[in-house]
Design a protein around this motif. Structure first.
Motif, PDB file in Angstrom:
ATOM      1  N   THR A 169       0.825  -1.203   0.000  1.00  0.00           N
ATOM      2  CA  THR A 169       0.000   0.000   0.000  1.00  0.00           C
ATOM      3  C   THR A 169       0.862   1.257   0.000  1.00  0.00           C
ATOM      4  O   THR A 169       0.576   2.227  -0.715  1.00  0.00           O
ATOM      5  N   LEU A 170       1.926   1.253   0.803  1.00  0.00           N
ATOM      6  CA  LEU A 170       2.839   2.396   0.836  1.00  0.00           C
ATOM      7  C   LEU A 170       3.441   2.631  -0.545  1.00  0.00           C
ATOM      8  O   LEU A 170       3.467   3.769  -1.046  1.00  0.00           O
ATOM      9  N   TYR A 171       3.914   1.572  -1.182  1.00  0.00           N
ATOM     10  CA  TYR A 171       4.567   1.727  -2.477  1.00  0.00           C
ATOM     11  C   TYR A 171       3.591   2.176  -3.555  1.00  0.00           C
ATOM     12  O   TYR A 171       3.958   2.927  -4.457  1.00  0.00           O
ATOM     13  N   GLU A 172       2.352   1.730  -3.468  1.00  0.00           N
ATOM     14  CA  GLU A 172       1.350   2.194  -4.425  1.00  0.00           C
ATOM     15  C   GLU A 172       1.157   3.708  -4.298  1.00  0.00           C
ATOM     16  O   GLU A 172       1.000   4.406  -5.312  1.00  0.00           O
ATOM     17  N   ARG A 173       1.181   4.223  -3.079  1.00  0.00           N
ATOM     18  CA  ARG A 173       1.046   5.673  -2.885  1.00  0.00           C
ATOM     19  C   ARG A 173       2.224   6.431  -3.495  1.00  0.00           C
ATOM     20  O   ARG A 173       2.098   7.601  -3.870  1.00  0.00           O
ATOM     21  N   LEU A 174       3.367   5.763  -3.625  1.00  0.00           N
ATOM     22  CA  LEU A 174       4.563   6.392  -4.172  1.00  0.00           C
ATOM     23  C   LEU A 174       4.689   6.189  -5.689  1.00  0.00           C
ATOM     24  O   LEU A 174       5.701   6.554  -6.281  1.00  0.00           O
ATOM     25  N   GLY A 175       3.667   5.597  -6.302  1.00  0.00           N
ATOM     26  CA  GLY A 175       3.655   5.466  -7.746  1.00  0.00           C
ATOM     27  C   GLY A 175       4.022   4.108  -8.296  1.00  0.00           C
ATOM     28  O   GLY A 175       4.085   3.926  -9.513  1.00  0.00           O
ATOM     29  N   PHE A 176       4.278   3.125  -7.432  1.00  0.00           N
ATOM     30  CA  PHE A 176       4.572   1.777  -7.904  1.00  0.00           C
ATOM     31  C   PHE A 176       3.278   1.035  -8.219  1.00  0.00           C
ATOM     32  O   PHE A 176       2.240   1.277  -7.592  1.00  0.00           O
ATOM     33  N   ALA A 177       3.355   0.127  -9.183  1.00  0.00           N
ATOM     34  CA  ALA A 177       2.204  -0.694  -9.543  1.00  0.00           C
ATOM     35  C   ALA A 177       2.664  -2.136  -9.714  1.00  0.00           C
ATOM     36  O   ALA A 177       3.810  -2.400 -10.088  1.00  0.00           O
ATOM     37  N   LEU A 178       1.760  -3.054  -9.438  1.00  0.00           N
ATOM     38  CA  LEU A 178       2.062  -4.471  -9.592  1.00  0.00           C
ATOM     39  C   LEU A 178       2.490  -4.760 -11.023  1.00  0.00           C
ATOM     40  O   LEU A 178       1.857  -4.294 -11.972  1.00  0.00           O
ATOM     41  N   THR A 179       3.579  -5.504 -11.182  1.00  0.00           N
ATOM     42  CA  THR A 179       4.037  -5.904 -12.508  1.00  0.00           C
ATOM     43  C   THR A 179       4.175  -7.420 -12.522  1.00  0.00           C
ATOM     44  O   THR A 179       4.785  -8.011 -11.629  1.00  0.00           O
ATOM     45  N   GLY A 180       3.598  -8.064 -13.497  1.00  0.00           N
ATOM     46  CA  GLY A 180       3.620  -9.524 -13.512  1.00  0.00           C
ATOM     47  C   GLY A 180       2.715 -10.091 -12.426  1.00  0.00           C
ATOM     48  O   GLY A 180       1.841  -9.411 -11.889  1.00  0.00           O
ATOM     49  N   ARG A 181       2.954 -11.350 -12.087  1.00  0.00           N
ATOM     50  CA  ARG A 181       2.120 -12.018 -11.091  1.00  0.00           C
ATOM     51  C   ARG A 181       2.796 -11.994  -9.730  1.00  0.00           C
ATOM     52  O   ARG A 181       4.028 -12.028  -9.643  1.00  0.00           O
ATOM     53  N   PRO A 182       2.030 -11.975  -8.642  1.00  0.00           N
ATOM     54  CA  PRO A 182       2.638 -12.086  -7.318  1.00  0.00           C
ATOM     55  C   PRO A 182       3.400 -13.406  -7.188  1.00  0.00           C
ATOM     56  O   PRO A 182       3.095 -14.396  -7.870  1.00  0.00           O
ATOM     57  N   LEU A 183       4.385 -13.413  -6.312  1.00  0.00           N
ATOM     58  CA  LEU A 183       5.169 -14.607  -6.033  1.00  0.00           C
ATOM     59  C   LEU A 183       4.657 -15.219  -4.736  1.00  0.00           C
ATOM     60  O   LEU A 183       4.719 -14.582  -3.680  1.00  0.00           O
ATOM     61  N   ASP A 184       4.142 -16.437  -4.819  1.00  0.00           N
ATOM     62  CA  ASP A 184       3.721 -17.161  -3.628  1.00  0.00           C
ATOM     63  C   ASP A 184       4.846 -18.105  -3.225  1.00  0.00           C
ATOM     64  O   ASP A 184       5.151 -19.078  -3.928  1.00  0.00           O
ATOM     65  N   LEU A 185       5.483 -17.817  -2.096  1.00  0.00           N
ATOM     66  CA  LEU A 185       6.574 -18.658  -1.624  1.00  0.00           C
ATOM     67  C   LEU A 185       6.026 -20.020  -1.211  1.00  0.00           C
ATOM     68  O   LEU A 185       4.916 -20.110  -0.670  1.00  0.00           O
ATOM     69  N   PRO A 186       6.765 -21.105  -1.440  1.00  0.00           N
ATOM     70  CA  PRO A 186       6.267 -22.442  -1.103  1.00  0.00           C
ATOM     71  C   PRO A 186       5.889 -22.543   0.379  1.00  0.00           C
ATOM     72  O   PRO A 186       6.731 -22.319   1.256  1.00  0.00           O
ATOM     73  N   ASP A 187       4.622 -22.841   0.643  1.00  0.00           N
ATOM     74  CA  ASP A 187       4.126 -22.924   2.023  1.00  0.00           C
ATOM     75  C   ASP A 187       4.415 -21.644   2.801  1.00  0.00           C
ATOM     76  O   ASP A 187       4.648 -21.676   4.020  1.00  0.00           O
ATOM     77  N   GLY A 188       4.414 -20.518   2.093  1.00  0.00           N
ATOM     78  CA  GLY A 188       4.775 -19.265   2.749  1.00  0.00           C
ATOM     79  C   GLY A 188       3.941 -18.098   2.270  1.00  0.00           C
ATOM     80  O   GLY A 188       2.906 -18.265   1.618  1.00  0.00           O
ATOM     81  N   PRO A 189       4.404 -16.898   2.560  1.00  0.00           N
ATOM     82  CA  PRO A 189       3.645 -15.691   2.232  1.00  0.00           C
ATOM     83  C   PRO A 189       3.768 -15.305   0.765  1.00  0.00           C
ATOM     84  O   PRO A 189       4.518 -15.910  -0.007  1.00  0.00           O
ATOM     85  N   ARG A 190       3.065 -14.268   0.410  1.00  0.00           N
ATOM     86  CA  ARG A 190       3.079 -13.729  -0.953  1.00  0.00           C
ATOM     87  C   ARG A 190       3.982 -12.503  -1.015  1.00  0.00           C
ATOM     88  O   ARG A 190       4.064 -11.730  -0.074  1.00  0.00           O
ATOM     89  N   MET A 191       4.674 -12.334  -2.159  1.00  0.00           N
ATOM     90  CA  MET A 191       5.446 -11.129  -2.444  1.00  0.00           C
ATOM     91  C   MET A 191       4.896 -10.510  -3.721  1.00  0.00           C
ATOM     92  O   MET A 191       4.438 -11.222  -4.622  1.00  0.00           O
ATOM     93  N   TRP A 192       4.944  -9.173  -3.766  1.00  0.00           N
ATOM     94  CA  TRP A 192       4.380  -8.449  -4.912  1.00  0.00           C
ATOM     95  C   TRP A 192       5.481  -7.710  -5.664  1.00  0.00           C
ATOM     96  O   TRP A 192       6.044  -6.734  -5.137  1.00  0.00           O
ATOM     97  N   PRO A 193       5.818  -8.125  -6.893  1.00  0.00           N
ATOM     98  CA  PRO A 193       6.778  -7.358  -7.692  1.00  0.00           C
ATOM     99  C   PRO A 193       6.124  -6.073  -8.177  1.00  0.00           C
ATOM    100  O   PRO A 193       5.004  -6.093  -8.703  1.00  0.00           O
ATOM    101  N   MET A 194       6.809  -4.942  -7.987  1.00  0.00           N
ATOM    102  CA  MET A 194       6.205  -3.646  -8.291  1.00  0.00           C
ATOM    103  C   MET A 194       7.183  -2.779  -9.077  1.00  0.00           C
ATOM    104  O   MET A 194       8.387  -2.774  -8.814  1.00  0.00           O
ATOM    105  N   TRP A 195       6.654  -2.051 -10.013  1.00  0.00           N
ATOM    106  CA  TRP A 195       7.448  -1.254 -10.949  1.00  0.00           C
ATOM    107  C   TRP A 195       6.918   0.181 -10.954  1.00  0.00           C
ATOM    108  O   TRP A 195       5.715   0.410 -10.870  1.00  0.00           O
ATOM    109  N   ARG A 196       7.822   1.127 -11.091  1.00  0.00           N
ATOM    110  CA  ARG A 196       7.433   2.540 -11.172  1.00  0.00           C
ATOM    111  C   ARG A 196       8.129   3.185 -12.351  1.00  0.00           C
ATOM    112  O   ARG A 196       9.360   3.193 -12.431  1.00  0.00           O
ATOM    113  N   GLU A 197       7.338   3.733 -13.252  1.00  0.00           N
ATOM    114  CA  GLU A 197       7.890   4.497 -14.363  1.00  0.00           C
ATOM    115  C   GLU A 197       8.337   5.869 -13.865  1.00  0.00           C
ATOM    116  O   GLU A 197       7.697   6.435 -12.960  1.00  0.00           O
TER     117      GLU A 197
END
Length: 201
Positions: A169-197
């Protein structure tokens, strides 16, 4: 009065490692890499030290003058999609140095390398940390915006992986947007790759 930010040097290494260790003890990804509170308290700092050393040598560590926050940035050159980093020896070397019996130390590096965008040169926000007692005061935003201003001047994109819904949420406020698909770690949490032009003046 605004947050005063400067580039860190070798003299700042220990304080940066300590800050990263404190800030990421309860991070979902850190808890996945080092499961169990006692194990994480005993081992996690070694991974933070390895990351700090890499960025001090190859990138830019920025710190707030009051020691409340730090950000680790790496410049990533333009590269072809077939050149990815996931097959190099770096992740295995970090695992050997940090926690040889913990395959997740190596796995997290390979999985994030696999989703890292190829193509254009960009700045990579590897990690950002704010002291737990100072979170929510805008320190993290100031650290990120310091480099994003430079990215805008140089027409450079920026990239990161958010490791929690809150940070996303913080990064979205700074202009980043999700790029590609989220990464779901095996038996773990999710990570969101984010890109800012870069933004034009």
């Amino acid at each position: 009065m605004g947050t005063v930010i400067r580039v860190a040097g070798e003299d700042d290494r220990e304080s940066v490692v300590r800050l990263l260790d404190q800030a990421f003890q309860d991070d979902p990804v850190s808890r996945w890499v080092f499961p169990g509170d006692a194990y994480r308290r005993a081992t996690h700092h070694r991974l933070m030290a390895a990351f700090t050393d890499i960025v001090l040598a190859e990138g830019r560590v920025e710190v707030t003058e009051d020691g409340a926050g730090c950000a680790l940035w790496l410049p990533v050159p333009a590269r072809e999609a077939t050149e990815g980093h996931a097959d190099d020896e770096g992740p295995a070397q970090v695992r050997a140095a940090v926690d040889p019996d913990n395959e997740r130390v190596e796995l997290i590096a390979r999985l994030t390398a696999d989703i890292h965008p190829a193509g254009r040169a960009h700045e990579y926000l590897w990690m950002i940390a704010v002291a737990p007692q100072r979170q929510g005061e805008g320190v993290g935003s100031a650290l990120v915006e310091s480099v994003l201003d430079r990215c805008d001047r140089q027409a450079l994109p920026a990239y990161l992986e958010a490791s929690s819904a809150r940070s996303r949420t913080l990064y979205e406020r700074l202009g980043f947007a999700l790029t590609g698909r989220p990464l779901d770690l095996p038996d773990g949490p999710r990570m969101w790759p984010m890109w800012r032009e870069p933004r034009s003046a």
